[in-house]
Design an enzyme around this catalytic site. Structure first.
Site, PDB file in Angstrom:
ATOM      1  N   ASP A 161      15.136  10.041   3.715  1.00  0.00           N
ATOM      2  CA  ASP A 161      15.294  10.219   2.384  1.00  0.00           C
ATOM      3  C   ASP A 161      15.092  11.045   1.212  1.00  0.00           C
ATOM      4  O   ASP A 161      14.709  11.864   0.582  1.00  0.00           O
ATOM      5  CB  ASP A 161      12.728  10.269   2.366  1.00  0.00           C
ATOM      6  CG  ASP A 161      12.663  10.268   1.472  1.00  0.00           C
ATOM      7  OD1 ASP A 161      12.441   9.347  -0.016  1.00  0.00           O
ATOM      8  OD2 ASP A 161      11.351  11.151   1.398  1.00  0.00           O
ATOM      9  N   HIS A 169      17.267   5.403   5.066  1.00  0.00           N
ATOM     10  CA  HIS A 169      16.193   5.130   3.812  1.00  0.00           C
ATOM     11  C   HIS A 169      16.770   6.836   3.069  1.00  0.00           C
ATOM     12  O   HIS A 169      17.136   7.876   2.940  1.00  0.00           O
ATOM     13  CB  HIS A 169      14.773   6.228   4.236  1.00  0.00           C
ATOM     14  CG  HIS A 169      13.240   6.146   3.249  1.00  0.00           C
ATOM     15  ND1 HIS A 169      12.500   5.610   3.272  1.00  0.00           N
ATOM     16  CD2 HIS A 169      14.126   6.688   2.031  1.00  0.00           C
ATOM     17  CE1 HIS A 169      11.298   5.923   1.810  1.00  0.00           C
ATOM     18  NE2 HIS A 169      12.505   6.807   1.100  1.00  0.00           N
ATOM     19  N   LYS A 190      10.287  -3.173   0.120  1.00  0.00           N
ATOM     20  CA  LYS A 190       9.685  -1.400   0.207  1.00  0.00           C
ATOM     21  C   LYS A 190       8.479  -2.127  -0.820  1.00  0.00           C
ATOM     22  O   LYS A 190       7.427  -2.389  -1.889  1.00  0.00           O
ATOM     23  CB  LYS A 190      10.740  -0.627  -1.319  1.00  0.00           C
ATOM     24  CG  LYS A 190       9.382   0.746  -0.907  1.00  0.00           C
ATOM     25  CD  LYS A 190       9.878   1.972   0.219  1.00  0.00           C
ATOM     26  CE  LYS A 190       9.087   2.696   0.859  1.00  0.00           C
ATOM     27  NZ  LYS A 190       9.943   3.803  -0.216  1.00  0.00           N
TER      28      LYS A 190
HETATM   29  C1  NCD Z   1      11.051  10.645  -3.623  1.00  0.00           C
HETATM   30  C2  NCD Z   1      12.084  10.053  -4.614  1.00  0.00           C
HETATM   31  O1  NCD Z   1      11.722  10.906  -5.799  1.00  0.00           O
HETATM   32  O2  NCD Z   1      12.667   8.831  -5.319  1.00  0.00           O
HETATM   33  N1  NCD Z   1      10.687  11.315  -3.179  1.00  0.00           N
HETATM   34  C3  NCD Z   1       9.925  12.022  -2.591  1.00  0.00           C
HETATM   35  O3  NCD Z   1       9.690  12.817  -2.220  1.00  0.00           O
HETATM   36  N2  NCD Z   1      10.754  11.576  -1.255  1.00  0.00           N
HETATM   37  C4  NCD Z   1       9.961   8.765  -3.580  1.00  0.00           C
HETATM   38  C5  NCD Z   1       9.795   8.996  -2.161  1.00  0.00           C
HETATM   39  O4  NCD Z   1      10.290   8.380  -1.383  1.00  0.00           O
HETATM   40  O5  NCD Z   1       8.157   9.015  -1.727  1.00  0.00           O
HETATM   41 ZN    ZN Z   2      11.764   7.662  -0.487  1.00  0.00          ZN
END
Ligand code: NCD
Ligand code: ZN
Length: 343
Positions: free
Chosen positions: A247, A13, A99
């Protein structure tokens, strides 16, 4: 233990952005990981296989010439995604799923899904073709407390979805609560969850340590300590249902340090070191390799990597900024990290 060698991990991710920012951040992930599942929340979003293939090309072009990093793509699901796109995605080896962003849940989610029922035909096709649904699991109802949005999403949306599509393969992305862990654990083997370094290492106090700390703000937001402990337990349990997804979501400093700052923690330059720290604190370094390098590949039906990476116990200070064109503040900026990826 002073050195830890493991099969090269993958990041299931990741946000790599586009253009100059992509060129700045992609090498950091390529240094740590063999492969990544890259999120489609660009502006405009990556909704089709054709757009994903073009984005994939831009990612490869942003990497050093000798890099063998492999990006996979997830397609952004909208209420107008046609069923035919599922067939195309199923046939494309570079695309690993769709997604689901509930509209309004996070960065660039405006084009996301308002009413799940509207995409039932698309989900039915995904179930039939074995295409994975990657889920941002938060309700967007402003009446619901932000700390409860994952739990309520599971109750209101996810459990009914799984009842209706029992063979659907899905990943609850960036699980942040005990409730999320329990949902994944009790679901069949077609359901998995990714875990980020920040949710394994920090609770919501990190957001307010001596003042407001925008670089610890991401979505889903950090939760209470009891939830963090449940996540760490899941990550280190050896269960194949939980795997690494950073992430990592870079935003330029000015967009984070603002009266209305963006959500997203930028962890790419030190992600594996942070996971190692979390696992070591749980006395479970021996479980890191399976979590980081095996479970995700197995879930996606891909071969495990063959080469290795080595972490050394060599404390280092994380730079205040990861600069070039854009001023980016990494997670843990200005503080010490115990492990260091070698070289
Ligand atoms: C992500 C982003 O900035 O693209 N931000 C986050 O806080 N995780 C988007 C997401 O995955 O929710
Ligand atoms: Zn994300």
């Amino acid at each position: 233990m002073q050195r830890l060698t493991l099969t090269r991990p993958d990041d299931w991710h990741l946000h790599l952005r586009d253009g100059e920012l992509l060129r700045q951040v992609a090498p950091a992930s390529a240094r740590q990981f063999a492969r990544a599942l890259v999120m489609p929340n660009l502006s405009p979003p990556v909704t089709t296989v054709d757009q994903a293939l073009a984005y994939r090309r831009r990612i490869l072009d942003a990497l050093p010439a000798d890099s063998d990093f492999i990006p996979f793509l997830s397609l952004y699901l909208t209420e107008s995604t046609p069923v035919s796109e599922v067939t195309r995605a199923a046939a494309c080896p570079h695309v690993l799923g769709f997604k689901l962003y509930p509209a309004g849940a996070t960065t660039h989610s405006e084009a996301g899904v308002r009413t799940l029922e509207r995409i039932y035909p698309v989900i039915e096709a995904m179930e039939r073709h074995g295409v994975v649904l990657q889920i941002h699991g938060e309700v967007t109802d402003p009446e619901i407390d932000i700390f409860d949005r994952e739990k309520v999403f599971i109750e209101r949306e996810l459990i009914p979805l799984c009842r209706r599509f029992p063979a659907l393969r899905l990943v609850l992305e960036h699980v942040t609560t005990r409730d999320g862990v329990q949902f994944v654990r009790e679901a069949p083997a077609t359901v998995a969850g990714t875990l980020t370094p920040q949710h394994l290492l920090y609770n919501r106090n990190a957001l307010f340590a001596g003042g407001i700390r925008p670089h610890y703000y991401c979505l889903p937001v950090l939760k209470r300590e009891t939830h963090r402990q449940a996540l760490l337990q899941a990550a280190t349990s050896g269960s194949p249902k939980f795997f690494l997804g950073t992430d990592s979501a870079p935003h330029p400093r000015a967009a984070k340090e603002s009266a209305c700052g963006c959500a997203g923690c930028f962890s790419a330059p030190l992600a594996l070191e942070l996971y190692a720290e979390a696992f070591e604190r749980a006395d479970a370094l021996d479980r890191l390799e399976a979590f980081a390098s095996f479970h995700g590949a197995d879930f996606y039906g891909l071969p495990r990597n063959r080469d290795t990476v080595t972490l050394e116990r060599a404390p280092w200070r994380v730079p205040e900024t990861f600069g070039a064109e854009f001023d980016l503040v990494p997670l843990r900026a200005g503080e010490t990290v115990t492990w260091r990826l070698h070289p």
